[in-house]
Design a protein around this motif. Structure first.
Motif, PDB file in Angstrom:
ATOM      1  N   ARG A  48       0.820  -1.204   0.000  1.00 19.59           N
ATOM      2  CA  ARG A  48       0.000   0.000   0.000  1.00 19.59           C
ATOM      3  C   ARG A  48       0.854   1.255   0.000  1.00 19.59           C
ATOM      4  N   ILE A  49       0.362   2.253  -0.693  1.00 20.20           N
ATOM      5  CA  ILE A  49       1.081   3.516  -0.852  1.00 20.20           C
ATOM      6  C   ILE A  49       0.306   4.606  -0.115  1.00 20.20           C
ATOM      7  N   GLY A  64      -1.484   1.636  -8.540  1.00 20.93           N
ATOM      8  CA  GLY A  64      -1.195   1.508  -7.107  1.00 20.93           C
ATOM      9  C   GLY A  64      -2.443   1.563  -6.236  1.00 20.93           C
ATOM     10  N   ASP A 117       3.454   0.377   2.826  1.00 17.07           N
ATOM     11  CA  ASP A 117       4.750  -0.114   2.344  1.00 17.07           C
ATOM     12  C   ASP A 117       5.631   1.056   1.928  1.00 17.07           C
ATOM     13  N   VAL A 118       5.019   2.075   1.353  1.00 12.16           N
ATOM     14  CA  VAL A 118       5.742   3.259   0.876  1.00 12.16           C
ATOM     15  C   VAL A 118       4.982   4.501   1.309  1.00 12.16           C
ATOM     16  N   VAL A 121       6.723   5.005  -8.074  1.00 11.22           N
ATOM     17  CA  VAL A 121       6.379   4.343  -6.811  1.00 11.22           C
ATOM     18  C   VAL A 121       5.395   3.192  -7.068  1.00 11.22           C
ATOM     19  N   ALA A 122       4.400   3.439  -7.913  1.00  9.94           N
ATOM     20  CA  ALA A 122       3.410   2.391  -8.207  1.00  9.94           C
ATOM     21  C   ALA A 122       4.074   1.214  -8.921  1.00  9.94           C
ATOM     22  N   ALA A 130       5.978  -0.790  -6.420  1.00 12.59           N
ATOM     23  CA  ALA A 130       5.058  -1.539  -5.542  1.00 12.59           C
ATOM     24  C   ALA A 130       4.500  -2.761  -6.268  1.00 12.59           C
ATOM     25  N   GLN A 131       4.468  -2.694  -7.620  1.00  9.64           N
ATOM     26  CA  GLN A 131       3.966  -3.835  -8.391  1.00  9.64           C
ATOM     27  C   GLN A 131       5.075  -4.798  -8.783  1.00  9.64           C
TER      28      GLN A 131
END
Ligand code: ADP
Length: 300
Positions: free
Chosen positions: A1-2, A51, A128-129, A255-256, A259-260
């Motif tokens: 999760r961002i 995201g 997570d970020v 960032v997305a 995260a992926q």
């Protein structure tokens, strides 16, 4: 999760042939109301790029608050943690020239009232970020950085508009993202080329940031981490009409992508494509592409 903790602004945008000189009065071509703010833009960019994004921020008690919140939620950003503050929402008075450059005056409004206690501890614990910029009080940013460290969430910090970072805060930053102006303002090294960016980036790494990403406008970007080889990613050649939110789109998409599970070079290419698309369109949030658009741009 961002999580993105940052500014939410209404951009009041005027278009001119050339910028006025001091003392000069010129006619604009009419005003557009476009939702923006670096925090909200980065949240939208990360969400549209695929995201799972929650916004932390503040809107005012004015007629801009609702359109600002719905612009976020329509683009998939969770707004349940956005608070309301007395007074106006954040406003940005933006002028765009025919050359595609922009000049921006910020009126921080409710963004300036976002306090450390407005940041829900539970949101930070689940992240997570965490992505931060400089359009909310530094005290609030510092609180989020310190809390993220104990929760082991990664801190991505885009110090824009630029202001000095206290020496003891650099080690709290996992990724510092700066454009040429910000890189120069922080490092004291003028940045116009890839070589300058490498020097400035190494200086910022030496202060304790774990990694540094210098964006170089139409030239591209340079990523530095530890002692490894810097990664230069050239930009795509496109016809720029409005560079508002180019950097925000880059950061959100990067960032997305991370995260992926994309590796750093692939995430950089993905972000470079996202921002190339954004500069070909007017506006801030309205110019930010979806994951599908980014993927088909990359496939061309
Ligand atoms: P900021 O908007 O924060 O000033 P930059 O101007 O460095 O950031 O732009 C961020 C990224 O957007 C660049 O690294 C590049 O990938 C992309 N970009 C910016 N301007 C252009 C352009 N004219 N053509 C293509 N890509 C661009």
């Amino acid at each position: 999760r961002i999580i993105v903790a940052g500014s939410i602004n209404m951009d009041l945008v005027n278009h001119v042939k050339e910028f006025p000189k001091p003392g000069e009065t010129i006619h604009g071509r009419g005003v557009d109301y476009l939702p923006g703010g670096k925090g909200a833009n980065q949240a939208v960019a990360a969400s549209l790029a695929g995201g799972d994004v929650t916004m932390i921020g503040a809107v005012g008690e004015d007629s801009f608050a609702e359109p600002l919140l719905s612009s976020l939620s329509e683009r998939g950003v969770a707004t349940g943690s956005v608070v309301r503050k007395p007074g106006t929402s954040g406003l940005a008075f933006i002028t765009v020239s025919d050359a595609g450059e922009n000049q921006i005056i910020l009126s921080e409004g409710s963004n300036g009232k976002l306090r450390p206690e407005d940041v829900p501890a539970k949101q930070l614990a689940d992240a997570d970020v965490i992505v931060l910029q400089n359009e909310i009080p530094w005290e609030t940013n510092l609180h989020v950085m310190q809390a993220s460290r104990s929760e082991r969430a990664k801190v991505v910090y885009n110090p824009a508009p630029v202001r000095q970072i206290p020496a003891d805060a650099y080690p709290l930053i996992d990724l510092l993202v700066v454009n040429e102006t910000e890189a120069a303002g922080l490092s004291g090294i003028e940045v116009a080329s890839q070589q300058d960016a490498a020097r400035a980036g190494r200086e910022l790494l030496s202060r304790g940031a774990r990694s540094v990403l210098v964006t170089l406008g139409a030239k591209g970007s340079l990523y530095l981490e530890g002692d490894g080889q810097p990664i230069f990613t050239p930009s795509f050649r496109v016809r720029a009409v409005d560079t508002t939110a180019a950097g925000d789109t880059f950061i959100g998409a990067f960032v997305a992508a991370g995260a992926q599970g994309l590796d750093t070079p692939a995430a950089l290419r993905f972000a470079t494509a996202a921002s190339a698309i954004a500069v070909t369109r007017e506006g801030a949030q309205a110019s930010i592409p979806t994951r599908r658009e980014i993927e088909s741009f990359l496939a061309e």
